[in-house]
Design a protein around this motif. Structure first.
Motif, short mmCIF file in Angstrom:
data_model
loop_
_atom_site.label_atom_id
_atom_site.label_comp_id
_atom_site.label_asym_id
_atom_site.label_seq_id
_atom_site.Cartn_x
_atom_site.Cartn_y
_atom_site.Cartn_z
N GLY A 1 2.88 51.74 37.39
CA GLY A 1 2.17 50.83 36.47
C GLY A 1 2.50 51.12 35.02
N SER A 2 2.54 52.42 34.67
CA SER A 2 2.87 52.75 33.27
C SER A 2 4.32 52.41 32.95
CB SER A 2 2.58 54.22 33.00
OG SER A 2 3.45 55.03 33.75
N LEU B 1 6.00 49.99 34.41
CA LEU B 1 6.00 48.53 34.32
C LEU B 1 5.46 48.08 32.96
CD1 LEU B 1 6.45 45.78 35.74
CD2 LEU B 1 4.06 45.92 36.47
N TRP B 2 4.38 48.74 32.50
CA TRP B 2 3.81 48.40 31.19
C TRP B 2 4.79 48.72 30.07
CZ3 TRP B 2 0.70 45.33 29.06
CH2 TRP B 2 0.27 45.51 27.76
N ASP B 3 5.48 49.86 30.18
CA ASP B 3 6.49 50.21 29.18
C ASP B 3 7.63 49.20 29.15
OD1 ASP B 3 5.07 52.42 28.43
OD2 ASP B 3 6.26 53.83 29.66
N TRP B 4 7.92 48.58 30.28
CA TRP B 4 8.99 47.59 30.35
C TRP B 4 8.50 46.22 29.86
CZ3 TRP B 4 9.74 43.37 33.92
CH2 TRP B 4 11.02 42.79 33.84
N VAL B 5 7.24 45.88 30.14
CA VAL B 5 6.70 44.56 29.80
C VAL B 5 6.21 44.52 28.36
CG1 VAL B 5 4.83 42.94 30.33
CG2 VAL B 5 6.12 44.00 32.18
N LYS B 6 5.65 45.60 27.85
CA LYS B 6 5.04 45.63 26.52
C LYS B 6 6.01 45.21 25.42
CE LYS B 6 2.64 48.55 23.25
NZ LYS B 6 2.23 49.90 22.92
#
Length: 120
Positions: A21-22, A24-29
Motif C-alpha cells: 500500500g505504501s 502504491l501510494w508512493d507511485w500514485v501520489k
C-alpha cells in the motif's frame, strides 16, 4: 494451524499489504500531486490573464477617453477655421469691392481730366 495463521501468516500478510500500500501510494501520489500542481499553475495562469486583460482594458479606456478629447478639440478647431475662412472671404470681398471702386474712380478721374483738356 490457528497459531500459524495468527502468529505468522496474518502479521506477514498485513506487513506485506502495508508495504504494498505504501509503495502504491508512493507511485500514485506524484501523479495526483502533478495534477494538483498543474491545476494550481493553470489557476495562476488564468489569474494572470485576467489581470493582464484588466490592464489592457484600462489602457483601452484611457486611449478611448484621449481619442474622444482629441476629436472634440479637432471639431473646435474646425469651427474656428471655418469662422476665419468666412472672415477672410468677407475681407476679400471688401477688398475686391474697394478695388472695383478705386478702378471706377480712376476711370472717372481720367474722364474728368480729358474733359478739362489735360491729356494723360
Amino acid at each position: 494451524m490457528q497459531e500459524f495463521l495468527s502468529v505468522v501468516l496474518y502479521p506477514a500478510l498485513f506487513a506485506f499489504l502495508g508495504v504494498a500500500g505504501s509503495k502504491l501510494w508512493d507511485w500514485v501520489k506524484p501523479k495526483f500531486q502533478k495534477k494538483i500542481d498543474n491545476a494550481d499553475a493553470r489557476a495562476k495562469e488564468i489569474d494572470n490573464e485576467i489581470k493582464s486583460a484588466e490592464f489592457y482594458r484600462g489602457l483601452l479606456d484611457d486611449a478611448t477617453r484621449r481619442l474622444d478629447q482629441a476629436i472634440v478639440a479637432i471639431e473646435e478647431r474646425d469651427v474656428r477655421i471655418a469662422e476665419r475662412d468666412k472672415k477672410i472671404v468677407q475681407r476679400d470681398l471688401r477688398i475686391d469691392t474697394l478695388l472695383d471702386e478705386v478702378e471706377l474712380l480712376t476711370t472717372e478721374i481720367r474722364k474728368y481730366k480729358q474733359l478739362n483738356g489735360k491729356a494723360t
